[in-house]
Design an enzyme around this catalytic site. Sequence first.
Site, mmCIF file in Angstrom:
data_model
loop_
_atom_site.group_PDB
_atom_site.id
_atom_site.type_symbol
_atom_site.label_atom_id
_atom_site.label_comp_id
_atom_site.label_asym_id
_atom_site.label_seq_id
_atom_site.Cartn_x
_atom_site.Cartn_y
_atom_site.Cartn_z
ATOM 1 N N PHE A 85 -7.628 11.201 -3.799
ATOM 2 C CA PHE A 85 -8.293 11.546 -2.546
ATOM 3 C C PHE A 85 -9.814 11.506 -2.647
ATOM 4 O O PHE A 85 -10.507 11.616 -1.643
ATOM 5 C CB PHE A 85 -7.880 12.954 -2.107
ATOM 6 N N ARG A 137 -39.431 -18.620 4.126
ATOM 7 C CA ARG A 137 -39.048 -19.407 2.960
ATOM 8 C C ARG A 137 -38.013 -18.705 2.078
ATOM 9 O O ARG A 137 -37.155 -19.347 1.480
ATOM 10 C CB ARG A 137 -40.314 -19.709 2.150
ATOM 11 N N ASN A 141 -5.031 15.300 3.593
ATOM 12 C CA ASN A 141 -5.534 14.793 2.315
ATOM 13 C C ASN A 141 -5.668 13.281 2.386
ATOM 14 O O ASN A 141 -4.676 12.555 2.435
ATOM 15 C CB ASN A 141 -4.565 15.145 1.182
ATOM 16 N N GLU A 153 -13.144 22.613 -6.800
ATOM 17 C CA GLU A 153 -13.502 21.249 -6.413
ATOM 18 C C GLU A 153 -14.995 21.086 -6.723
ATOM 19 O O GLU A 153 -15.859 21.232 -5.867
ATOM 20 C CB GLU A 153 -13.166 21.035 -4.937
ATOM 21 N N HIS A 200 -8.483 24.466 8.201
ATOM 22 C CA HIS A 200 -9.347 23.339 7.845
ATOM 23 C C HIS A 200 -10.060 22.739 9.062
ATOM 24 O O HIS A 200 -11.013 21.976 8.902
ATOM 25 C CB HIS A 200 -8.525 22.244 7.151
ATOM 26 N N TYR A 223 -43.037 -15.791 3.078
ATOM 27 C CA TYR A 223 -41.791 -15.370 2.431
ATOM 28 C C TYR A 223 -40.687 -15.051 3.436
ATOM 29 O O TYR A 223 -39.511 -15.312 3.173
ATOM 30 C CB TYR A 223 -42.040 -14.120 1.586
ATOM 31 N N TYR A 257 2.021 21.946 -5.948
ATOM 32 C CA TYR A 257 0.824 22.187 -5.154
ATOM 33 C C TYR A 257 1.046 21.850 -3.682
ATOM 34 O O TYR A 257 1.538 20.771 -3.334
ATOM 35 C CB TYR A 257 -0.348 21.343 -5.682
#
Length: 512
Positions: A331, A285, A198, A417, A86, A282, A56
């Site tokens: 990844f 405290r 990646n 994916e 990309h 509160y 790959y």
Amino acid sequence: MIEAPALTGEDLRVEDVWAVAVGGGRVDLAPEAREKMTAARMLVERAAHGSNEHTYGINTGFGRFVSQTIPAELTEELQLRLLRSHACGVGDPYPPEVIRAAMLLRANALAKGNSGARVATVELLVDCLNRGVLPVVPSRGSVGASGDLAPLAHLALPLVGEGEAWVEGERLEGGAALARAGLEPIRLQAKEGLSLVNGTQFMAAFAALGLVRARRLAKTADLACAVSVEALQGSRSSFLPEVQALRPHRGQAASAANILRALEDSAINEAHRWCDRVQDAYSLRCAPQVHGASRDLLDYVEYTVTVELNAATDNPLVLVEQELLVSNGNFHGQPLAFALDALAIAVSELANISERRIERLVNPNLSEGLPAFLVVEGGLNSGFMIPQYVAAALVSENKALCHPASVDSIPTSAGQEDHVSMGNASGLKAWQVLGNVERALAIELLAGSQAVEFLAPLQPGVGAEATRRFVRSLSPRLKEDRPLAGDIEAVAAAIRDGSLVATVEDELGALA
């Protein structure tokens, strides 16, 4: 110049990331990293040029195109086109410190020796970091599945002389940016483009830098609470260690100990020691229980980040001893997506309870005799009326931002994916929340310092007084109305850079 440890892929720490990303520290590759990378590179070269097997990203396409065979003569072109295809992120760039952190983390991941990138490629990435070549990286476009694909592609493009980068404050084309810094572009070889894109490095950058800021916020929240306890003439008994021992959460005990130390030697507390008030609200405290729960959540974040800083998040991974290139899922950003959402929730709650203390400080029905909105000549002056609005706005915004992105997923790459983490969205939201909380706590510190001064000549405890003095070094007392926006930002910046906590610790000793 700060020097961070040489990168090995094994021992980078959160504080190293801050030193390089924010402090401008320099890095280098350790000799053992060069040896590991060389061994892995040899295996990649064999797969690229001496094997007919489909591997790959070396002799196949990417994502759904995994079944497409790429001829050996196009191996290098494949890697360049990967970066180009990309690099389609959109929106405003990431903050500069996040980009620097991502560069550091990507170099460290490659130095681990499980990606197969050449030493020369990683050296160029390190040189860009050290010489101030800062890639322009749009912040939107990562779904946090195959890591931060789009952002890392933008990060890598200047290495081949493309894309854009800042050098000395000027935005230049990638090749010109390298030339300005005395560097030359490289030509990517087999698998190197994939090795550069990646990974989880932008998510991890947000998490590492965010954790440092969050830890400072946890300490600041304790100090701000102590000042407010003094101003509202609250009791110190809620913070006694004997109380915390009966419900022994680590964060609760640490927070209570910090507040109690900040109240030591308080003349204010001694003056109302025998008053007839039975219980505090509160927000005073229960502060250790709330602050402490945030601290415990940050412990989980720290565990996740510490692992991720030295993790191999490439695909395929190069297993040198087994002589294998293995397709895998390291990844995937889900661990960081969860951690970043948790970080945002943890610090958001520090602001949530802080805003309630601000309300008590400014509200004459709740403030134990303090002037309305902490100012004389009320009516002519509005004092801290509107800063409380600002804190309320910040807290309300955080409630929307804290909806977890990590529970969302949308399929990509034609269903190849089919589950993603949305961790980049978690990081972007956490970054906004951190800034909001720093400003909200700054408002409490300003209001608390103003309030406690109305009790003079009685003095607050040592830590509370050291905190007040530091605040006053940045913001003079509000005697009549003036714009407080700059004061809030100045105190918020001191929280963020750690100078507020460091100054108090110089007098009080290290806080938990």
